[in-house]
Design an enzyme around this catalytic site. Structure first.
Site, PDB file in Angstrom:
ATOM      1  N   ASP A 179       0.908  -1.140   0.000  1.00  0.00           N
ATOM      2  CA  ASP A 179       0.000   0.000   0.000  1.00  0.00           C
ATOM      3  C   ASP A 179       0.947   1.189   0.000  1.00  0.00           C
ATOM      4  O   ASP A 179       1.548   1.505   1.032  1.00  0.00           O
ATOM      5  CB  ASP A 179      -0.874  -0.002   1.262  1.00  0.00           C
ATOM      6  CG  ASP A 179      -1.871   1.152   1.238  1.00  0.00           C
ATOM      7  OD1 ASP A 179      -1.502   2.234   0.751  1.00  0.00           O
ATOM      8  OD2 ASP A 179      -2.995   0.972   1.716  1.00  0.00           O
ATOM      9  N   HIS A 180       1.114   1.829  -1.146  1.00  0.00           N
ATOM     10  CA  HIS A 180       2.234   2.777  -1.252  1.00  0.00           C
ATOM     11  C   HIS A 180       2.052   3.978  -0.320  1.00  0.00           C
ATOM     12  O   HIS A 180       3.019   4.664  -0.014  1.00  0.00           O
ATOM     13  CB  HIS A 180       2.494   3.194  -2.701  1.00  0.00           C
ATOM     14  CG  HIS A 180       1.460   4.092  -3.288  1.00  0.00           C
ATOM     15  ND1 HIS A 180       0.305   3.619  -3.816  1.00  0.00           N
ATOM     16  CD2 HIS A 180       1.413   5.427  -3.411  1.00  0.00           C
ATOM     17  CE1 HIS A 180      -0.415   4.644  -4.242  1.00  0.00           C
ATOM     18  NE2 HIS A 180       0.229   5.760  -3.999  1.00  0.00           N
ATOM     19  N   HIS A 242      -5.857   2.711   1.185  1.00  0.00           N
ATOM     20  CA  HIS A 242      -5.105   3.884   1.659  1.00  0.00           C
ATOM     21  C   HIS A 242      -5.810   4.637   2.786  1.00  0.00           C
ATOM     22  O   HIS A 242      -5.193   4.995   3.790  1.00  0.00           O
ATOM     23  CB  HIS A 242      -4.843   4.859   0.509  1.00  0.00           C
ATOM     24  CG  HIS A 242      -4.349   4.204  -0.739  1.00  0.00           C
ATOM     25  ND1 HIS A 242      -3.338   3.268  -0.724  1.00  0.00           N
ATOM     26  CD2 HIS A 242      -4.714   4.327  -2.040  1.00  0.00           C
ATOM     27  CE1 HIS A 242      -3.109   2.867  -1.974  1.00  0.00           C
ATOM     28  NE2 HIS A 242      -3.935   3.490  -2.772  1.00  0.00           N
TER      29      HIS A 242
END
Ligand code: NAP
Length: 495
Positions: A179-180, A242
Site C-alpha cells: 500500500d504505497h 489507503h
C-alpha cells in the site's frame, strides 16, 4: 536479514508496464546511486513482448534519465538488468527463469535471495504464485519474498480466495502487500508525531479531540484507466486500502514495541473496533459522488461518463466521503471523516485533527469568532505539520488571532524525500514488512467496505454526475459534517 546493503535478485512480472517504468526502475536506481544497494543485485524483467536484454536496458535507462549528469552510473546500473519473454501460464517459462536466476545468483553473489514483484493484472497473481512454487523457484535456501500490488481482491470473498491461493505457495511472512501510502514520509510520521510527543499523545482521545478529517483529493480524472476504474470506483480504489490504513495509524493504541508484529497487532485491533454499518445505515454515514464537466486550472474538462471505456450511464463513484466511528474507550463519540475523489479542486492529501473548544472562551477575534486548535499533517504534495494556535492580537488585550506553527519536511529540497516505492522496496529487501498490509488488515477493511458497496449496488443513485470537476465534491459531503455541527477545513486555510 538486516544488512544495510541487501543482496537480492528482484524479478518484476510486468516489467514492460507503466508501474515498472514510472516507479520501480527509478526507485531501484535511487537506492543504487545513494549506496543503499551494493553491486550484488540483479533485476530480471518478465513480460510477454519479445525484448532483448539490450532493449530492456535501454527502457530502464530511459526511465531514469531525468536524473541528470549521471549517465555513467546509469550505464552500470542498467547492466544489472535482464529480460525474459514470459508466458505466465506456461511452465516452460518458469523453468527458463529458474535457470537464469541460478546463473545470476553466481554472478551477483545473491545467495538465493529472491523478490518476486507482481506488477501486473491481479488475475494472474494466484497462477504466478502457484507456478513459482510448483517449479521450485522458491526453493533456493535464501530469503524469498512476494510483493503484491493493489488491488488485493474486489471484495472480501475474492480477496480471501486470492489469499488462499497465494498462501499455498508462500507463508504470510513472505508476502508483502504493497500500500504505497504506507511508504510516504508523512504517513510514516503519524506514529512519531503521536507517540514521541507528550503534548499530543495525552490529548489523543475523545476527551480532547472533536473530530479527525482525512482528505485525499486528485485533480486528475480517470485518464486511460477507465476500464479498471469502472470495476473499482473510489471506494475500492482508495477507501479500502489507503484511507483505512491512515485511519488505523491515527486511531491505534501505542504498540508495546516498534516491531512489525506489535504495530500490526495494534492496527488490527483498532480496525476490529470500527463500528460496522448495516446496509440501511450506509446513507447516513457515506456519500458517493461522480464528477461531471467543469474547470480544472481554468481548462474545461469532460465528465466521468464521457471518458474513454466508461459506460455513458455509469453508476461508478469517483468520490467518497464518509464518517467512521470506533467502539472503544479512546474514540467513542469522535467522528473520523474521510473524503477522496478525482477531478477535485486541488491535489492534496492531508489530515486535520480538530481539538475540542475550551469550556469557556475569553478571547475572540475581531469578528467575534473563536478558532479551534488544529493539528494538520500534510502528506502530499507538501510534507509537514502545521499547528494552529491562538495568540494575542498586538495592541488589544482581549482580542486573539489565529497563528500557525509550521514545519515543512520537503521545502528545502524536495528531491531529498525518498519516494514511497523506494522506501518500501528497500524495506522489503531488508525483510521489514511493518509498512506492508497483513492479511488480517485486508480482511477487516474489505468486510467494512463490502457493506457499503453492497448497499450502493442495490440502491443505484439517480443523481450522477453530482459534482462539478474542480469542486470539493457533492453538497451531501458538506452536509455529512454539518449535521454533526462541523465542516470540512478547506485545504487552502490549513496550509
Ligand atoms: P500495465 O501498464 O498494463 O502493465 C502490465 C504488464 O503486465 C506489462 O508489462 C505487460 O507486458 C504484462 N503482461 C500482461 N499480460 C501478461 C501475460 N499474460 N504474461 C506476462 N506478462 C503480461 O499495468 P501497470 O499500470 O504497470 O500496473 C501493474 C499492476 O500494478 C496492476 O496490478 C495495477 O493495479 C498495479 N498498480 C499500478 C499503479 C500504476 O501507477 N501504474 C499504481 C498502483 C498499482 P506485455 O504486454 O509485454 O506482456
Amino acid at each position: 536479514m538486516t544488512s544495510n546493503q541487501p543482496k537480492s535478485i528482484i524479478v518484476i512480472f510486468g516489467a514492460t508496464g507503466d508501474l515498472a517504468k514510472r516507479k520501480l526502475f527509478p526507485s531501484i536506481y535511487r537506492l543504487y546511486r545513494d549506496g543503499r544497494l551494493s553491486e550484488d543485485f540483479a533485476v530480471v524483467g518478465v513480460a510477454r513482448r519479445p525484448l532483448s536484454n539490450d532493449e530492456f536496458r535501454e527502457n530502464v535507462k530511459q526511465s531514469v534519465h531525468h536524473f541528470q549528469n549521471e549517465s555513467e552510473k546509469q550505464e552500470t546500473f542498467a547492466s544489472h538488468f535482464y529480460y525474459q519473454p514470459f508466458d505466465v501460464t506456461d511452465l516452460t517459462s518458469y523453468q527458463e527463469l529458474k535457470s537464469l536466476l541460478s546463473s545470476l545468483d553466481d554472478s551477483y553473489n545473491t545467495e538465493g535471495n529472491r523478490i518476486f514483484y507482481l506488477a501486473m493484472a491481479p488475475d494472474f497473481f494466484g497462477t504466478i504464485a502457484a507456478n513459482l512454487k510448483s517449479e521450485e523457484l522458491t526453493a533456493t535456501g535464501g530469503s524469498i519474498r512476494l510483493v503484491i500490488e493493489k488491488p488485493f481482491g474486489h471484495d472480501y470473498e475474492s480477496a480471501k480466495a486470492l489469499n488462499d491461493q497465494i498462501r499455498h505457495a508462500f507463508t504470510e511472512d513472505q508476502i508483502y502487500r504493497i500500500d504505497h501510502y504506507l511508504g510516504k514520509e508523512m504517513v510514516q510520521n503519524i506514529e512519531v508525531i503521536r507517540f514521541a510527543n507528550a503534548i499530543f499523545e495525552h490529548l489523543w482521545n475523545n476527551r480532547y479531540i472533536a473530530n479527525i478529517q482525512i482528505t485525499s483529493s486528485e485533480t486528475l480524472g480517470v485518464e486511460d484507466r477507465g476500464r479498471y476504474y469502472e470495476s473499482s470506483g473510489a471506494l475500492r480504489d482508495m477507501v479500502q486500502n489507503h484511507m483505512l490504513q491512515m485511519v488505523a495509524l491515527l486511531a491505534m493504541e501505542p504498540p508495546i514495541k516498534l516491531t512489525t508484529d506489535e504495530i500490526r497487532s495494534e492496527k488490527v485491533k483498532v480496525l476490529r473496533a470500527l463500528k460496522p454499518l448495516t446496509e440501511d445505515e450506509v446513507d447516513d454515514y457515506f456519500v458517493r459522488g461522480q464528477y461531471g464537466r467543469g474547470l480544472i486550472d481554468g481548462n474545461e474538462v469532460i465528465g466521468y461518463r464521457e471518458e474513454d471505456s466508461v459506460d455513458p450511464e455509469s453508476n461508478t463513484e469517483t468520490f467518497v466521503s464518509g464518517k467512521l466511528m470506533f467502539e472503544n474507550f479512546r474514540w467513542a463519540g469522535v467522528p473520523f471523516y474521510i473524503r477522496t475523489g478525482k477531478r477535485m479542486k486541488e491535489k492534496s492529501t492531508e489530515i486535520v485533527v480538530q481539538f475540542k473548544d475550551l469550556p469557556m472562551n475569553l478571547y475572540f477575534d475581531n469578528e467575534d469568532h473563536t478558532h479551534p486548535n488544529l493539528l494538520v499533517i500534510h502528506i502530499q504534495p507538501d510534507e509537514g505539520v502545521t499547528l494552529h494556535l491562538n495568540a494575542r492580537k498586538s495592541g488589544n488585550g482581549t482580542t486573539s488571532r489565529p497563528i500557525q506553527l509550521n514545519y515543512c519536511n520537503n521545502c528545502e529540497d524536495k528531491m531529498n524525500t525518498p519516494e514511497a516505492y523506494e522506501v518500501l522496496l528497500y524495506d522489503c529487501m531488508r525483510g521489514d514488512s511493518t509498512n506492508f498490509t497483513h492479511w488480517d488488515e485486508v480482511a477487516l477493511s474489505w468486510k467494512f467496505v463490502d457493506t457499503i458497496s453492497k448497499a450502493w449496488e442495490k440502491n443505484k443513485t439517480e443523481n450522477f454526475p453530482n459534482y462539478e470537476s474542480g469542486s470539493m465534491g457533492p453538497k451531501e459531503s458538506d452536509e455529512l459534517l454539518e449535521k454533526d455541527g462541523f465542516h470540512w477545513w478547506p485545504i487552502s486555510i490549513t496550509r
